[in-house]
Every structure is written in C-alpha cells, then in structure tokens.
Design a protein around this motif. Structure first.
Motif, mmCIF file in Angstrom:
data_model
loop_
_atom_site.group_PDB
_atom_site.id
_atom_site.type_symbol
_atom_site.label_atom_id
_atom_site.label_comp_id
_atom_site.label_asym_id
_atom_site.label_seq_id
_atom_site.Cartn_x
_atom_site.Cartn_y
_atom_site.Cartn_z
ATOM 1 N N GLN A 262 2.681 1.877 -3.189
ATOM 2 C CA GLN A 262 1.880 2.468 -4.295
ATOM 3 C C GLN A 262 1.609 3.646 -4.150
ATOM 4 O OE1 GLN A 262 -2.219 1.369 -3.818
ATOM 5 N NE2 GLN A 262 -2.691 2.686 -5.507
ATOM 6 N N ASP A 263 1.279 4.172 -2.967
ATOM 7 C CA ASP A 263 1.094 5.486 -2.524
ATOM 8 C C ASP A 263 2.165 6.487 -2.810
ATOM 9 O OD1 ASP A 263 -0.724 7.485 -1.170
ATOM 10 O OD2 ASP A 263 0.919 7.735 0.209
ATOM 11 N N ARG B 243 -10.334 3.152 1.991
ATOM 12 C CA ARG B 243 -9.635 1.871 2.636
ATOM 13 C C ARG B 243 -10.659 0.912 3.377
ATOM 14 N NH1 ARG B 243 -6.875 3.032 -1.030
ATOM 15 N NH2 ARG B 243 -4.670 4.125 -0.517
ATOM 16 N N SER C 298 -1.376 13.014 0.407
ATOM 17 C CA SER C 298 -1.851 11.630 0.888
ATOM 18 C C SER C 298 -1.691 11.283 2.374
ATOM 19 C CB SER C 298 -0.896 10.841 0.046
ATOM 20 O OG SER C 298 -0.803 9.547 0.733
ATOM 21 N N TRP D 232 0.808 -1.126 0.023
ATOM 22 C CA TRP D 232 -0.103 0.061 0.155
ATOM 23 C C TRP D 232 0.750 1.367 0.006
ATOM 24 C CZ3 TRP D 232 -4.815 0.454 -1.222
ATOM 25 C CH2 TRP D 232 -5.622 -0.494 -0.873
ATOM 26 N N LEU D 233 1.980 1.285 0.850
ATOM 27 C CA LEU D 233 2.590 2.572 1.014
ATOM 28 C C LEU D 233 3.541 2.570 -0.174
ATOM 29 C CD1 LEU D 233 3.926 2.123 4.665
ATOM 30 C CD2 LEU D 233 2.369 3.801 3.868
ATOM 31 N N THR E 204 -2.219 7.996 3.299
ATOM 32 C CA THR E 204 -2.440 6.617 3.298
ATOM 33 C C THR E 204 -1.609 6.113 4.425
ATOM 34 O OG1 THR E 204 -2.341 6.771 0.972
ATOM 35 C CG2 THR E 204 -1.879 4.426 1.845
ATOM 36 N N GLY E 205 -0.421 6.564 4.813
ATOM 37 C CA GLY E 205 0.600 5.740 5.672
ATOM 38 C C GLY E 205 -0.292 5.812 7.178
ATOM 39 N N LEU F 108 -3.324 3.694 7.188
ATOM 40 C CA LEU F 108 -2.924 2.181 7.402
ATOM 41 C C LEU F 108 -2.741 2.048 8.794
ATOM 42 C CD1 LEU F 108 -0.891 1.699 4.076
ATOM 43 C CD2 LEU F 108 -3.132 0.863 4.823
#
Lengths: 346, 378
Positions: free
Chosen positions: A11-12, B229, B194, A8-9, B196-197, B200
């Motif tokens: 890809q980001d 997500r 972003s 995931w990371l 994302t990290g 997650l």
C-alpha cells in the motif's frame, strides 16, 4: 515477514509510486517535446506543498514574489524581442500575460490569506501561483536556447534547479512543513487500515493520467505536442509553433508537479529541498520505462515506489542505494540496444 | 612609592596600551544554506547577539557561508586562518563539516571552537574544543529516565547519516550500564516521504520504547508514523529535535515525546538555583526579541557559549602575546584548556587537558511535549 506486512508495504509503495508515476510522465513529456531533462520538476512539488502549508498557517507564501519577479523578467525579455522585431502590437498581450496575470493572482492571494478560506479554495490558489511558473521558467531559461544540445539544456536545468532551490530556502526557511490532510478518515480493508489521504493520492493520479491520455488523443494541442515530440522540424513545417509547444509542455509539467506536492504534503514533512529527491525517483521511473513510452514509465515509477517500500523494511540504511542502483542495469541494457542509433547520429 | 612599583605601573600601562590596539579576530564558517540550513540559520543568527569585546578587547567576527558542504567548510577555515589571520575559528553546523575544520585547525595550529558534537581521535583534540554536550551525555539523561521506568528493550530509528550513527552509538554504549537492549537499527533520510517499512519492522520487534535519531522537523516523520500504526510506548528523541517547528509538523501525535536538551530551551521553568538559569533566560529572551517569539533553539546557544568560552580564555592569552600572532593562538589554546566555571546558556564549562568539552549533568535537562509545547520534565 507476514502477509499483513506485505500488504502494508505494498500500500505504501503504491501511494508513493503513484506520485512517482505522475512525475515520470511529466518528465517524459517535457523531454519528448523540448529535449530538456527537467531537473527542476521536483521544485514545483516543494513550492506547492510549502505554499499550501504556509497559507494554512495564515502567512503569505513567498511563491507570489517568485511569480511576480519571474513574470516581470519574462515580460522584459518578450518586450525586448518585440522591440527588436518591430512588432509593438504584441505589447498588450505580453503585459497582460506576464505582468497583469501574476499581479491579479498575487492580489487574490494577499486578499485570501488572512481570511483562511476553505481548503479547496486554498488549493486552487496554490495551483494559480505555482502552475504559471512552468511557462515563465521556459520563457526565461529554455526558450532562448531551444535548439541547443541535450547536454546544454541539461546544464541549464541544473542551474534553474539551484536558483529555484535557493529561492525556496529564502522564502520558506530551512525547517519542514506539513499541511492538513483533506480528510482524517481511515478505512478498514481486511487487515489494512487505509487512510483516505493515500486513496486521494492514487485516485488523483489515475484521474490525471486519464486526463493526459485524453489530451493527447483527443485535443488539437495534445496532438500538436505529440507531433513536436515525434519530429520537431516536421511539426514546425506544418505550422506548429515550437515555442508554444515548449511552454505548453512546461505548463503541464508544473501543473503535475504542483498537484503532486499538494497530494503528498499532508502525508509527509516537506522541506525546501525535498522536491528534488522525489523528482529524481520519478526520473528513475521514466528511465526504467526507457524514456520513451508513457505506460512503461508509469509502470517503472510504480516499481520504484514498491522497491523503495520493501527495501525500507529489509535494509533501511541502503534504501536509496538500492533504488538508484536500479538504473545501472537499465542504462546498460538501453545503451547496448541503441548503439547503431548513435552511429547513425554521427 | 619605590622604583619597582613605578616600573611595574609603567610596564602595565604600556602593555595595556599595546593590547588596546590589538583587535581579536574570530573566523566563523556556517551553512545557512544547503541541507543543514535549518540549524545553520540559528547558529548564524546568534552572532548578531554575541559580545562585541572579548576579555575587554574589541573583536571582529568574520562569518563565511559554507552551504553545509564539508569541503567548503574546510576551505573556509583555511582561508580564515591563512588570509584573515584569525585568532580562533568557530563552526560549522554539520558533523562532517566540523571534522574537516578540526583537521585544518590542527594543521594550522589555530584554536577551534567546534559547534557540533563531534568525536575525534584523542591527539586531534589538541586544538579543538567542542562546545555542545556530547551525545553520550545527552542520551544518558534518556537512559536514566528509561531505567527509572523499567525499560528493557529499545527500538531505534535514526537518520542514515553521521547524526543517526552518533545517536545509535550513544544508545548502544549506554545500554549495559542502564540495563536495556537496543533491538532495531532502522534508518531513514530527512526528505523521505514515508517510513512505513522501518516502522513495521520496529513494531514487529515489540520494543518497550523507541528512540528517534533524527533532527529538527525530521524527527516528526517516524514519530507520527509509529503513532499512526498504533504504537503505544514512549517515544524518545534527542537534543537535535527540540524546537517549536517539530510540534507544528507533528501535531497531536508528538504529544508526550521526551527529549534531552540544554537548559536554555525551558529557562522559565528551571528551579531558581539552577546554575545557568539567569544567562539562559536572558539569552532566550534576547533571541526571541530579535528573531521572533517561539524561535528559541539549542543551536544559537552553542554559538553564544563558544564566544563566552573565548571571552573567558582571552585575558590569560593576552598576557602572553598579541592577537594576530602564532604565539597568541598557542597561548589562547592553552588558556582555553584551563577555563573554569564558565557559565553559558547550555551549561557550566570546566575544560581540562583531557576534557575539551567540560560539561557535566548541569548541561542537560529532559523536556516533554505537553499541550503543544516543550516543557521541563520534573
């Protein structure tokens, strides 16, 4: 930390890194050709992204006024020069380029906004509004000082950055905007859920990088840009017009900035001042590449994207510090290596 | 009519005439540009709607721009106090800026109506009155709602600045009383592309609910990322996030978001006996008439309430001294400390020497995004 989190990371990081890579290339190109450290690069991102979002909500973006005003200012400067040099035959060309063209673009935008055209046509219009700002900016702010030192040009860049950011706040307002994604599709790749938008970003970046490579290798303009980058005086001696090259490099930079803005505006919220920080990360990428080599700059930018992504997982409060700290060892290494070059200069 | 009464009348008319000449000056510093612009513009707009008199006396507002920069905010405050001899200062739209102004107001002995929820050491509150609800008061509404729904674990993601810290602090302070645990402290910056990290990491901790400590449209990014997500739990926001733009940016994903806010965001839906209903409704209507439909926001209400609090305190101060003098400023401070039952757009203010905010649970309501708009959560 499990494998799917790593994926995931990654890809980001690659998605963001692709944008940073584009910006790093643009910064490097402008620096090589004109010795300008192009701080306002990020502004094109914000202008393009916010213009697109505004057009989607059926409003005329303020970018058209900036385009008209900038064009008029540049035309006035050109006309003053033409009069001084008794070259009035240049007038029609000046008026066509700096006045007529922006007016035509503005007219099309005004016509198009209430009609809510297809997204692709809106994107083309945004490009038509934002890309000419690059050469206009060069004409107004940088061309009169083209032979000044790197430091003076850098200070000019800061000034241009603040002017553009202020205009951006006036025309787009303080709140963030987000545009519609090109497609809502998601793909399952193993355990990853990849959005079509992030594929678009990576794909478009690769196409653009390929196109730039072709431009520099195959076209006469690209070769002239390279020649100017290698040796400005030599390039002028063989008949390459320095001002044209400056405008051309700014045109490419504004094009790359605008495309980056359009690509990321569906992924994240863009504010009037977001562009600066994104541009700065592209700049870190370019520095990681030694501010000299295009492939190294692209790789550096990708590394910035990945580092950012992973540090946002481990220590999100320190993410920016970690990313920006990267340049200290690189700058130290570069300055150690380049000592004798400086002596040569003096 | 005896002599004493005549003398009293004469004195009153002289005093009245004297006071009529005295114009009250209020100095304001706000950042309608710079990083806090999205809030500062609203704070500033409100000054077009504020009363033109305070306690019956004409008032002059001097509004300076600080670009959301704490150093400039402090400089502006000093200039307003020393050069323009203002009777009170108001501002600014950022916590660091407001802390600077509070320091200047403390040194220059001038009443300060702070428009952001700051926390100061107790002795520094002497000249400072904080208009907005404390973060604890606001977030306690969220905590109550979580307790009612049996929430045990809370994931937190907030801005990597003073605001993110304040909301986090409020959530952790309230935790023992409401029986939940804050399991993550993730941070992001408003211009980040972003999260994302961070998302997650929150998903890995599997919290029952998530609280977002962002503000304005900046609150949308983690919310959307969590939903993308596949996070299913309730996502709470704070009062800094409640505006129409955040829904425009977040779209379908922010449906169901719950946040505390002042009653002026949903005045139409308040019960008829809600103490601030009339004034909240009136202000919201005037604001939207002037600045466009859907532009209602909490920040303009803080500027307005600040002026209402001054309005309530000025008569008592006028009895003691004339505007433009240090004595008036001291009298105004004393009067501010004792204003009672001032009904504002956000709540009912009852100041005391130990409470320079004076708001209670009447100053907060919970709202939820339903069908693309914030509605009162009943």
């Amino acid at each position: 930390m499990t494998a799917d989190i790593v994926a995931w990371l990654a890809q980001d990081g690659i998605t963001n890194g692709a944008i940073y890579a584009l910006l790093a290339l643009a910064l490097l190109l402008v620096f090589a050709v004109t010795r300008v450290i192009f701080v306002p690069q990020g502004e094109f991102i914000a202008y393009a992204a916010l213009s697109l979002a505004l057009m989607e909500s059926g409003r005329v973006p303020g970018t058209v006024y900036i385009l008209l005003g900038g064009g008029a200012l540049a035309a006035a400067m050109e006309i003053a020069r033409a009069v001084r040099e008794h070259a009035l035959s240049r007038l029609p060309r000046i008026l066509a380029l700096y006045v007529l063209l922006p007016v035509v673009i503005a007219a099309i935008v005004w016509w198009a906004v209430p009609r809510k055209l297809d997204q692709w046509l809106q994107i083309l219009l945004v490009l038509a509004m934002v890309v000419p700002l690059g050469p206009i900016m060069y004409r107004i702010a940088y061309q009169p000082l083209a032979s000044a030192s790197v430091l003076v040009l850098f200070i000019v860049s800061m000034a241009v950055h603040y002017v553009l950011m202020g205009l951006s706040l006036v025309f787009f307002g303080g709140e963030g905007l987000r545009s519609r994604p090109f497609s809502d599709a998601h793909f399952k790749v193993g355990m990853l859920d990849v959005s079509a938008q992030s594929l678009w970003v990576v794909f478009a970046s690769m196409v653009l990088i390929g196109a730039l490579w072709l431009l520099f290798e195959r076209s006469i303009y690209g070769k002239a840009l390279r020649a100017t980058a290698v040796n400005r005086i030599g390039a002028r001696l063989v008949g390459i017009p320095a001002n044209l090259m400056g405008q051309l490099s700014f045109l490419l930079a504004s094009f790359i900035g605008a495309v980056s803005g359009i690509l990321i505006s569906p992924i994240t919220t863009i504010y009037y001042d977001t562009g600066f920080i994104i541009g700065l990360k592209g700049f870190i990428g370019a520095i990681l590449g030694g501010m000299a080599s295009y492939p190294l700059a692209a790789a550096g930018a990708l590394a910035v994207g990945l580092l950012e992504s992973f540090s946002s997982f481990w220590a999100s409060a320190y993410k920016e510090s970690i990313v920006f700290t990267l340049i200290i060892p690189v700058l130290a290494w570069l300055s150690l290596r380049s000592r004798h070059v400086e002596e040569e200069d003096e | 009519m005896n002599r004493k009464l005549i003398a009293a009348f004469a004195a009153a008319s002289v005093l009245g005439a004297g006071a009529a000449h005295a114009e009250i000056t209020v100095g304001v510093t706000l950042g309608a540009t710079g990083p806090g612009a999205s809030l500062g513009i609203h704070y500033k707009n409100a000054f077009q709607l504020v009363p033109k008199t305070l306690g019956g006396e004409p008032v002059k507002y001097i509004i300076l721009e600080d670009g959301s920069d704490p150093t400039n905010a402090g400089k502006n405050a000093r200039k307003l106090i020393t050069e323009d001899k203002v009777d009170a200062v108001m501002g600014s739209n950022g916590v660091p800026s407001s802390i600077q102004i509070a320091q200047v107001a403390f040194e220059a002995k001038t009443p300060y109506l702070c428009l952001t929820p700051i926390s100061l050491p107790p002795e520094k509150y002497h000249w400072t009155f904080v208009v907005p609800q404390t973060t604890e008061l606001m977030m306690s509404a969220v905590a109550e709602h979580m307790k009612a729904h049996g929430v045990k674990t809370v994931g937190y993601i907030g801005f990597s600045d003073a605001w993110g810290d304040l909301v986090y602090k409020a959530m952790t302070q309230l935790a023992p009383d409401y029986g939940y645990k804050v399991v993550t402290d993730e941070r992001y910056a408003r211009p980040d592309t972003s999260v994302t990290g961070q998302v997650l990491k929150i998903l890995a901790a599997k919290p029952d609910v998530v609280v977002v400590g962002g503000s304005g449209t900046g609150g949308a990014l983690p919310h959307v990322a969590l939903r993308e997500r596949g996070y299913k739990g309730t996502i709470y926001h704070n009062h800094g996030t409640v505006n129409a733009e955040v829904i425009k940016v977040g779209g379908k994903d922010v449906e169901g978001a719950i946040a505390p806010t002042g009653p002026l965001i949903v005045p139409e839906e308040l019960p008829a006996d809600f103490p601030t209903k009339a004034i909240s409704l009136e202000f919201t209507k005037r604001y939207e008439d002037t600045f466009g439909a859907g532009k209602r926001n909490a920040f303009a209400g803080y500027s307005y309430d600040g002026v209402l609090i001054l309005n309530a305190a000025v008569p008592a101060a006028l009895k003691k001294a004339k505007p433009g003098t240090p004595e008036f400023r001291a009298a105004l401070r004393d009067a501010l400390e004792n204003v009672k039952n001032v009904v504002g757009t956000h709540g009912v203010y009852n100041m005391t020497p130990t409470d320079h905010n004076g708001e209670d649970a009447r100053a907060r309501v919970l709202v939820r995004v339903d069908n693309g708009a914030w509605h009162l959560l009943k």
